[in-house]
Design a protein around this motif. Structure first.
Motif, short mmCIF file in Angstrom:
data_model
loop_
_atom_site.label_atom_id
_atom_site.label_comp_id
_atom_site.label_asym_id
_atom_site.label_seq_id
_atom_site.Cartn_x
_atom_site.Cartn_y
_atom_site.Cartn_z
N ARG A 43 0.84 -1.22 0.00
CA ARG A 43 0.00 0.00 0.00
C ARG A 43 0.87 1.26 0.00
O ARG A 43 0.57 2.23 -0.68
CB ARG A 43 -0.93 0.02 1.22
CG ARG A 43 -1.90 -1.15 1.31
CD ARG A 43 -2.90 -1.21 0.18
NE ARG A 43 -3.61 -2.48 0.14
CZ ARG A 43 -4.34 -2.89 -0.87
NH1 ARG A 43 -4.46 -2.13 -1.96
NH2 ARG A 43 -4.94 -4.06 -0.85
N LYS A 44 1.96 1.20 0.76
CA LYS A 44 2.86 2.35 0.86
C LYS A 44 3.54 2.64 -0.48
O LYS A 44 3.58 3.78 -0.95
CB LYS A 44 3.90 2.08 1.95
CG LYS A 44 4.82 3.27 2.24
CD LYS A 44 5.83 2.92 3.33
CE LYS A 44 6.85 4.04 3.50
NZ LYS A 44 7.92 3.66 4.43
N ILE A 45 4.07 1.59 -1.11
CA ILE A 45 4.79 1.79 -2.37
C ILE A 45 3.83 2.13 -3.51
O ILE A 45 4.15 2.91 -4.41
CB ILE A 45 5.66 0.55 -2.73
CG1 ILE A 45 6.77 0.94 -3.72
CG2 ILE A 45 4.87 -0.59 -3.30
CD1 ILE A 45 7.95 1.59 -3.11
N ALA A 46 2.61 1.58 -3.45
CA ALA A 46 1.60 1.88 -4.49
C ALA A 46 1.23 3.34 -4.46
O ALA A 46 1.01 3.98 -5.51
CB ALA A 46 0.37 1.00 -4.28
N GLU A 47 1.17 3.89 -3.25
CA GLU A 47 0.87 5.32 -3.09
C GLU A 47 1.98 6.16 -3.72
O GLU A 47 1.73 7.09 -4.48
CB GLU A 47 0.78 5.63 -1.59
CG GLU A 47 0.12 6.95 -1.24
CD GLU A 47 -1.38 6.97 -1.52
OE1 GLU A 47 -1.82 7.99 -2.08
OE2 GLU A 47 -2.07 5.98 -1.22
N ALA A 101 7.96 -1.24 -8.42
CA ALA A 101 7.49 -1.50 -7.06
C ALA A 101 8.03 -2.84 -6.56
O ALA A 101 8.47 -2.96 -5.42
CB ALA A 101 5.96 -1.50 -7.03
N ARG A 102 8.01 -3.84 -7.44
CA ARG A 102 8.52 -5.17 -7.07
C ARG A 102 10.01 -5.10 -6.74
O ARG A 102 10.50 -5.77 -5.83
CB ARG A 102 8.28 -6.15 -8.22
CG ARG A 102 8.71 -7.57 -7.94
CD ARG A 102 8.60 -8.43 -9.18
NE ARG A 102 9.37 -7.88 -10.29
CZ ARG A 102 9.29 -8.30 -11.54
NH1 ARG A 102 8.46 -9.29 -11.85
NH2 ARG A 102 10.01 -7.76 -12.49
N ALA A 103 10.74 -4.24 -7.47
CA ALA A 103 12.18 -4.13 -7.26
C ALA A 103 12.52 -3.48 -5.92
O ALA A 103 13.52 -3.83 -5.28
CB ALA A 103 12.81 -3.32 -8.39
N LEU A 154 10.96 7.07 -15.51
CA LEU A 154 12.14 7.79 -15.04
C LEU A 154 11.79 8.69 -13.86
O LEU A 154 12.58 8.82 -12.91
CB LEU A 154 12.77 8.59 -16.19
CG LEU A 154 13.42 7.72 -17.26
CD1 LEU A 154 13.69 8.52 -18.52
CD2 LEU A 154 14.70 7.08 -16.75
N GLU A 155 10.61 9.29 -13.90
CA GLU A 155 10.15 10.09 -12.75
C GLU A 155 9.98 9.19 -11.53
O GLU A 155 10.29 9.58 -10.40
CB GLU A 155 8.82 10.80 -13.07
CG GLU A 155 8.88 11.83 -14.21
CD GLU A 155 9.67 13.08 -13.87
OE1 GLU A 155 10.09 13.24 -12.71
OE2 GLU A 155 9.89 13.90 -14.78
N SER A 156 9.47 7.95 -11.76
CA SER A 156 9.30 6.99 -10.67
C SER A 156 10.65 6.62 -10.05
O SER A 156 10.80 6.58 -8.83
CB SER A 156 8.61 5.71 -11.16
OG SER A 156 7.32 5.98 -11.63
N LEU A 157 11.63 6.33 -10.92
CA LEU A 157 12.98 6.00 -10.43
C LEU A 157 13.57 7.18 -9.66
O LEU A 157 14.20 7.00 -8.61
CB LEU A 157 13.91 5.63 -11.60
CG LEU A 157 13.68 4.29 -12.28
CD1 LEU A 157 14.63 4.11 -13.46
CD2 LEU A 157 13.85 3.14 -11.31
N ASN A 158 13.33 8.37 -10.19
CA ASN A 158 13.80 9.59 -9.54
C ASN A 158 13.19 9.72 -8.15
O ASN A 158 13.87 10.07 -7.18
CB ASN A 158 13.42 10.79 -10.42
CG ASN A 158 14.31 11.98 -10.16
OD1 ASN A 158 15.51 11.84 -9.93
ND2 ASN A 158 13.73 13.15 -10.16
N ASP A 159 11.89 9.42 -8.05
CA ASP A 159 11.19 9.48 -6.76
C ASP A 159 11.75 8.45 -5.78
O ASP A 159 11.95 8.74 -4.60
CB ASP A 159 9.68 9.24 -6.93
CG ASP A 159 8.98 10.43 -7.57
OD1 ASP A 159 9.60 11.52 -7.62
OD2 ASP A 159 7.84 10.27 -8.03
N LEU A 160 11.98 7.21 -6.28
CA LEU A 160 12.55 6.17 -5.43
C LEU A 160 13.91 6.62 -4.89
O LEU A 160 14.23 6.41 -3.72
CB LEU A 160 12.74 4.86 -6.22
CG LEU A 160 11.50 4.12 -6.70
CD1 LEU A 160 11.90 2.91 -7.52
CD2 LEU A 160 10.61 3.69 -5.55
#
Length: 256
Positions: free
Chosen positions: A127-131, A157-159, A185-191
Motif C-alpha cells: 500500500r505504501k509503495i503503491a501510493e 514496485a517489485r524491485a 524515469l520520474e518513478s525512479l527519480n522518486d525512489l
C-alpha cells in the motif's frame, strides 16, 4: 558520512578460450555510495551489460572483487548467492518480467512471500509503495490489462519492495513509448530522492541517463570517463552527456 553500497575492485571478464579470448571487462574499479543514482553508458559491445550482469550475480567475474555492503559477492557459493540476490538486490528489466497469471498486487508481493514476510506486513508495504508510484488503481489488474507504463511501475514496485541495498536496471525504458519512459524515469527519480534508493542503470539513451546523478562511460571494457551532475539542470547535464558520447565515437542517433 555517506555509506559505500557498491565497491568494484579491478574486475575482469574474459570470454572464449586460449586461442580466441574476448576481454568484455578490462580492469574496472569504482564505488557507488548509498543514495546515488548511477547511469552506465557505452556503445553496443562496450561491456556495460556484462558489467551489470557481474554486479547482479547473473554472471561471474574472471578476476577481481565486487563488494555490496562489504559482502564480497565473488566469494559466495551458489546457495548464499541466491539468498543474497533475493534479499539485497532489486531488478528492473526492459521487458518487465511480470507473471501473467498474477495480479499486480501478487507480482509485487511475490518477492516478500519468498522471503517469508507475514501477510500484514506485505500488505502494509505494498500500500505504501503503491501510493508513492501512483499504482493503487491497477493493483487488482493482470499484466495484460495494463499499459506499458503501468507494467513498468509495477516492476519498479517489485524491485524496491524488499528494501534492497541496490536496484539494478538494464535499459529500463527500452520497450516504452516516450510518455511511459518519462513516467518510469520520474518513478525512479522518486525512489532515489524520497526513499534514498541506490540505483545503477545501464542505458544507451542520453535522455534516460540525464535523470542520473553520475554517469560512468564504458569503452572497450574500460571506464572511459565519468561525469557528475552536481547542481546542473537536467538539460545542462543532458548536453554534457552528449559531448562525452561524441568523444566516445558513438553515433549521436544512438543516444536519443
Amino acid at each position: 558520512m555517506s555509506k559505500e553500497v557498491l565497491k568494484v575492485v579491478n574486475i575482469e571478464k574474459y570470454y572464449g578460450n586460449k586461442g580466441n579470448v574476448t576481454k568484455a571487462i578490462n580492469n574496472i574499479s569504482f564505488e557507488v555510495e548509498e543514495g546515488e543514482f548511477v547511469g552506465v553508458m557505452g556503445t553496443s559491445g562496450s561491456g556495460k551489460t556484462t558489467l551489470l550482469n557481474c554486479i547482479s550475480t547473473i554472471d561471474s567475474v574472471t578476476s577481481g572483487h565486487i563488494f555490496i555492503n562489504d559482502n564480497d559477492i565473488t566469494e559466495l557459493n551458489s546457495k548464499k548467492l541466491a539468498k543474497f540476490r533475493r534479499e539485497q538486490l532489486g531488478f528492473i528489466f526492459q521487458d518487465f518480467n511480470l507473471l501473467d497469471t498474477l495480479t499486480a498486487y501478487e507480482n509485487i508481493a511475490l518477492a516478500l512471500t519468498i522471503c517469508k514476510v507475514n501477510h500484514k506486513e506485505i500488505d502494509r508495504r505494498i500500500r505504501k509503495i503503491a501510493e508513492k508510484l501512483n499504482i493503487n488503481d491497477v493493483l487488482e489488474k493482470y499484466p495484460y490489462e495494463m499499459s506499458g507504463g503501468q507494467k513498468q511501475r509495477i516492476a519498479s514496485a517489485r524491485a524496491i519492495i524488499t528494501n534492497p541495498s541496490l536496484i539494478l536496471a538494464d535499459e529500463p525504458t527500452g520497450a516504452l513509448d516516450s510518455n511511459s519512459a518519462k513516467m518510469l524515469l520520474e518513478s525512479l527519480n522518486d525512489l532515489n530522492k524520497n526513499l534514498n534508493a541506490t540505483i545503477m542503470m545501464v542505458t544507451h539513451d542520453a535522455f534516460t541517463a540525464s535523470y542520473a546523478s553520475k554517469i560512468l562511460f564504458i569503452k572497450d571494457g574500460k571506464i572511459f570517463n565519468e561525469i557528475i551532475r552536481g547542481n546542473d539542470s537536467r538539460k545542462v547535464f543532458f548536453d554534457r552527456i552528449i559531448e562525452v558520447v561524441t568523444l566516445l565515437g558513438g553515433d549521436a542517433r544512438d543516444v536519443f
